[in-house]
Design an enzyme around this catalytic site. Structure first.
Site, PDB file in Angstrom:
ATOM      1  N   HIS A 193      21.921 -22.571  11.083  1.00 45.46           N
ATOM      2  CA  HIS A 193      22.160 -22.459   9.641  1.00 45.46           C
ATOM      3  C   HIS A 193      22.972 -23.668   9.142  1.00 45.46           C
ATOM      4  O   HIS A 193      24.081 -23.524   8.612  1.00 45.46           O
ATOM      5  CB  HIS A 193      22.929 -21.165   9.328  1.00 45.46           C
ATOM      6  CG  HIS A 193      22.332 -20.363   8.225  1.00 45.46           C
ATOM      7  ND1 HIS A 193      21.153 -19.681   8.355  1.00 45.46           N
ATOM      8  CD2 HIS A 193      22.743 -20.146   6.945  1.00 45.46           C
ATOM      9  CE1 HIS A 193      20.869 -19.069   7.234  1.00 45.46           C
ATOM     10  NE2 HIS A 193      21.812 -19.340   6.351  1.00 45.46           N
ATOM     11  N   THR A 202      13.598 -24.492   4.665  1.00 49.11           N
ATOM     12  CA  THR A 202      13.556 -25.684   5.514  1.00 49.11           C
ATOM     13  C   THR A 202      13.032 -25.341   6.902  1.00 49.11           C
ATOM     14  O   THR A 202      12.245 -26.099   7.487  1.00 49.11           O
ATOM     15  CB  THR A 202      14.949 -26.324   5.623  1.00 49.11           C
ATOM     16  OG1 THR A 202      15.448 -26.587   4.310  1.00 49.11           O
ATOM     17  CG2 THR A 202      14.889 -27.624   6.404  1.00 49.11           C
ATOM     18  N   ALA A 203      13.438 -24.199   7.447  1.00 51.23           N
ATOM     19  CA  ALA A 203      12.981 -23.786   8.776  1.00 51.23           C
ATOM     20  C   ALA A 203      11.469 -23.590   8.794  1.00 51.23           C
ATOM     21  O   ALA A 203      10.784 -24.016   9.734  1.00 51.23           O
ATOM     22  CB  ALA A 203      13.682 -22.497   9.198  1.00 51.23           C
TER      23      ALA A 203
END
Length: 371
Positions: A193, A202-203
């Site tokens: 995180h 984003t992940a």
């Protein structure tokens, strides 16, 4: 150094095989160029819509489609800006893929900056990792209903070293199947995180890029995010894997990532199967009648010859189809009989082949591929 631990399960292996099967279908099915462009755009819109919907964006699909077509410097409300940002992030990844750009910390910070950009028309700056919170304020991911922390990430001071190890793992991990590598990367990024906001988007974008670099994007037709939205509870439960909320109480070194990997690969298999079915549906639309009767291997051969625009040697064809040269000799006799190829050199012993006369006027567009 980051060393993820997991065990293969029967379901995981089954879905990995399904993914490979779907990839092969999409690869050999020639789709008309205009349909291919439309499928790519629709998939990109779905990724944008559903990835932002997971984070609570309320715009529907038609509204998202309208927003991404607006002028870039047009004023927007936050929900509109969020979907426009994600669309731009996917465009950025597409450009970087074309250049073969590998994943680095700078790359991730640039990707994140596009995703969380504020203000239409502004040039995004490279993001920085999260810093300390004010005294008495807990940085955590909170449950929207209970208000209790679902996850308490590592201290901000640990983020730089964790990200450095994470990127080193991405760089050096070349043995795992791409779907498993993307699943692990998703988990580890969300676990670290690294940013104050935008970590989920984003992940998911990062996972898509990892798959794309390994040619696991099925021509850009798929969207895993729509499956996550249909099963949000399962998505969160599987990525949390029943571990304690505090990072340092087990999430830093989970003993087995199989529950999350199994879920990720299952979703990916479903998404790829859908793309394979679409490819079958559209494959014959607008295709030259001469091509419709061809076997999959013959279509691959035609595309290979058209793309190279020169005679090819039997050794090249053996490498293309991953078979022994004796098999190519056997197949070649049938291909010559069908008029697909003809000898390009040699009277008694053929040393190269070229397109047959019946197929000289074909183009990649006629086959359904964009030139």
């Amino acid at each position: 150094m980051y060393h993820p631990s997991f065990s293969y399960t029967n379901m995981m292996v089954r879905d990995l095989m399904s993914i490979e099967h779907s990839r092969a279908i999409v690869d050999v099915m020639p789709i008309p160029a205009h349909i291919e462009r439309n499928l790519k755009e629709q998939a990109k819109l779905k990724m944008t819509h559903y990835s932002t919907r997971i984070e609570g964006n309320t715009l529907d699909f038609e509204q998202v489609s309208r927003v991404v077509k607006q002028k870039q410097n047009q004023a927007r409300i936050p929900a509109e800006q969020e979907v426009r940002n994600y669309w731009e992030a996917l465009s950025y990844l597409s450009r970087e893929k074309q250049k073969g750009v590998q994943i680095t910390e700078t790359f991730i910070k640039k990707l994140h900056s596009i995703i969380v950009q504020q203000g239409a028309g502004r040039k995004p700056f490279k993001s920085e990792y999260r810093g300390p919170t004010p005294p008495g304020v807990l940085f955590a991911v909170f449950d929207n209903i209970t208000g209790q922390p679902d996850y308490i990430p590592p201290e901000y001071s640990d983020v730089p070293s964790l990200m450095s190890e994470f990127i080193e793992w991405i760089k050096n991990e070349n043995e795992l199947p791409a779907p498993i590598k993307a699943a692990i990367a998703t988990y580890q990024f969300l676990t670290i995180h690294p940013f104050e906001d935008g970590n989920g988007r984003t992940a998911r974008a990062l996972a898509s890029y990892i798959l794309s670099l390994a040619d696991y994007d099925v021509k850009g037709f798929h969207s895993m995010e729509e499956y996550y939205v249909d099963d949000l509870q399962g998505y969160y439960q599987n990525i949390q894997m029943g571990l304690p909320p505090l990072y340092y109480s087990g999430r830093n070194e989970p003993k087995d990532l199989a529950p999350w990997i199994e879920y990720f690969v299952r979703i990916m298999a479903l998404a790829f199967e859908k793309v394979a079915n679409l490819s079958k549906r559209y494959a014959n639309n607008g295709i030259d009648p001469k091509v419709r009767r061809l076997e999959p291997n013959e279509k691959i051969l035609l595309r290979y010859l058209l793309e190279r625009n020169r005679p090819v040697k039997p050794k090249e064809l053996a490498e293309l189809f991953q078979v022994h040269s004796r098999t190519i000799s056997k197949w070649s006799n049938q291909w010559i009989e069908n008029g697909i190829i003809q000898p390009a050199s040699g009277d008694k012993r053929v040393t190269s082949y070229k397109l047959g006369e019946d197929f000289h006027d074909l183009t990649l567009n006629d086959l359904g591929y964009a030139e």
